[in-house]
Scaffold this active site. Structure first.
Site, short mmCIF file in Angstrom:
data_model
loop_
_atom_site.label_atom_id
_atom_site.label_comp_id
_atom_site.label_asym_id
_atom_site.label_seq_id
_atom_site.Cartn_x
_atom_site.Cartn_y
_atom_site.Cartn_z
N SER A 133 0.85 -1.20 0.00
CA SER A 133 0.00 0.00 0.00
C SER A 133 0.88 1.24 0.00
O SER A 133 2.07 1.17 0.33
CB SER A 133 -0.93 -0.02 1.23
OG SER A 133 -0.20 -0.29 2.41
N GLU A 181 1.02 5.65 0.77
CA GLU A 181 0.37 6.74 1.51
C GLU A 181 0.62 8.10 0.85
O GLU A 181 1.73 8.38 0.39
CB GLU A 181 0.92 6.78 2.95
CG GLU A 181 0.22 7.83 3.81
CD GLU A 181 0.44 7.56 5.28
OE1 GLU A 181 0.00 6.48 5.76
OE2 GLU A 181 1.05 8.40 5.95
N PHE A 203 11.64 14.89 10.15
CA PHE A 203 10.52 13.96 10.38
C PHE A 203 10.84 13.02 11.55
O PHE A 203 10.00 12.77 12.41
CB PHE A 203 10.27 13.08 9.14
CG PHE A 203 9.62 13.78 7.98
CD1 PHE A 203 8.96 14.99 8.13
CD2 PHE A 203 9.63 13.19 6.72
CE1 PHE A 203 8.35 15.61 7.06
CE2 PHE A 203 9.02 13.81 5.63
CZ PHE A 203 8.38 15.03 5.80
N ASP A 246 -2.52 13.85 16.19
CA ASP A 246 -1.59 14.66 16.99
C ASP A 246 -2.36 15.59 17.90
O ASP A 246 -3.37 16.18 17.50
CB ASP A 246 -0.69 15.49 16.07
CG ASP A 246 0.20 14.59 15.22
OD1 ASP A 246 0.57 13.51 15.72
OD2 ASP A 246 0.50 14.96 14.07
N HIS A 255 4.20 -0.88 3.48
CA HIS A 255 3.38 0.32 3.30
C HIS A 255 4.35 1.49 3.08
O HIS A 255 5.14 1.82 3.96
CB HIS A 255 2.53 0.57 4.55
CG HIS A 255 1.69 1.82 4.48
ND1 HIS A 255 0.50 1.87 3.80
CD2 HIS A 255 1.87 3.05 5.02
CE1 HIS A 255 -0.04 3.09 3.93
NE2 HIS A 255 0.79 3.82 4.66
#
Length: 281
Positions: A12, A14, A212, A105, A262
């Site tokens: 998959s 994102e 990140f 978040d 993913h």
């Protein structure tokens, strides 16, 4: 690890909702390219505090319009039951059968509001509202959530999400294969029997990756960090080394029996396609 091998392998990708028309055009091309790899679904992120709710919905519609299965992120932070109920209705009306349920978040310096404190409460609510109509993914943290007081409490939180009705999980990205397998073992020892799919962040930009990683608690191993720092502004070398590291990581996971991958694409097809080709998928 043999226990995860029993699940069919799924792949998959994102995306995040684009911020302008140029981004929307670029994402459309990215979807077309990655659709050729026949993923199980494309997930679409949801901004903190619902800041991209409209964008998430529009991106999901774009994916569905290209005859692909979209899996929108649903975040419960600061939302009410009626908010989530309305969101579920709007998604079901356009044929969504797959969700990624997250706490989301916490807004910076704002009190926690809404009807849900944790993702397991959201999963529980979605199951109560929709029965088994939807596939529910949840997040997993092999290196543990940055806000968790201990590794044990983090694993316990994850187990609670699965017991609330999650079908499978996607991990935060990581570069330490042992952390992933140890996490899977701990969860299985506590009775968790769902596929835990590794999240993969192709390395293409060191400064962005460092930012990140600091924010989400993903560790960049020292040997990788020092190597990337040593390339300075040589983007070609960063990408070449980054592709080697990412491909090797994916290969080890798949050979070890991970139930798929993913990819966090950052709305670009190139890096994911490169890794895909190198893996011979």
């Amino acid at each position: 690890m043999d226990s995860q091998k029993k699940y069919p392998r799924t792949f998959s990708f994102e995306f995040f909702p684009p911020r302008n028309e140029e981004g929307r055009v670029k994402l459309r091309e990215t979807i077309q390219q990655l659709a050729q790899l026949k993923p199980k679904f494309f997930s679409v992120t949801f901004g903190a505090g619902g800041s991209t709710r409209e964008g998430t919905y529009e991106t999901v519609k774009e994916i569905q319009a290209q005859s692909q299965q979209a899996a929108p992120h649903i975040s419960c932070m600061g939302t009410t039951r009626s908010d989530i109920r309305a969101l579920l209705d709007s998604y079901r009306q356009i044929g969504i059968r797959h969700l990624v349920a997250l706490r989301g978040d916490l807004p910076k310096d704002a009190p926690q509001t809404g009807d849900f404190l944790h993702a397991n409460e959201l999963v529980d609510f979605i199951r109560a509202e929709t029965g088994n109509e939807l596939i529910i993914e949840v997040a997993a943290y092999p290196e543990f959530h940055p806000e968790s007081p201990s590794a044990e409490s983090d694993v316990r939180h994850f187990v609670n999400k699965v017991k609330a009705g999650a079908d499978s999980a996607i991990t935060q990205y990581f570069f330490n294969v042992d952390a992933y397998w140890r996490f899977v073992e701990e969860c299985e020892a506590l009775g968790v029997v769902v596929p835990i799919v590794p999240g993969i962040m192709p390395i293409t930009n060191y400064k962005q990756l460092a930012r990140f990683s600091d924010a989400c608690g993903a560790e960049i191993p020292r040997w990788i960090r020092r190597r990337l720092e040593g390339f300075g502004d040589d983007l070609d070398s960063i990408r070449a080394f980054g592709m080697d590291v990412t491909t090797d990581l994916c290969d080890k996971l798949l050979v070890g029996g991970a139930p798929g991958l993913h990819f966090y694409t950052l709305n670009r097809a190139g890096p994911t396609c490169t890794v895909w080709e190198r893996l011979g998928l």
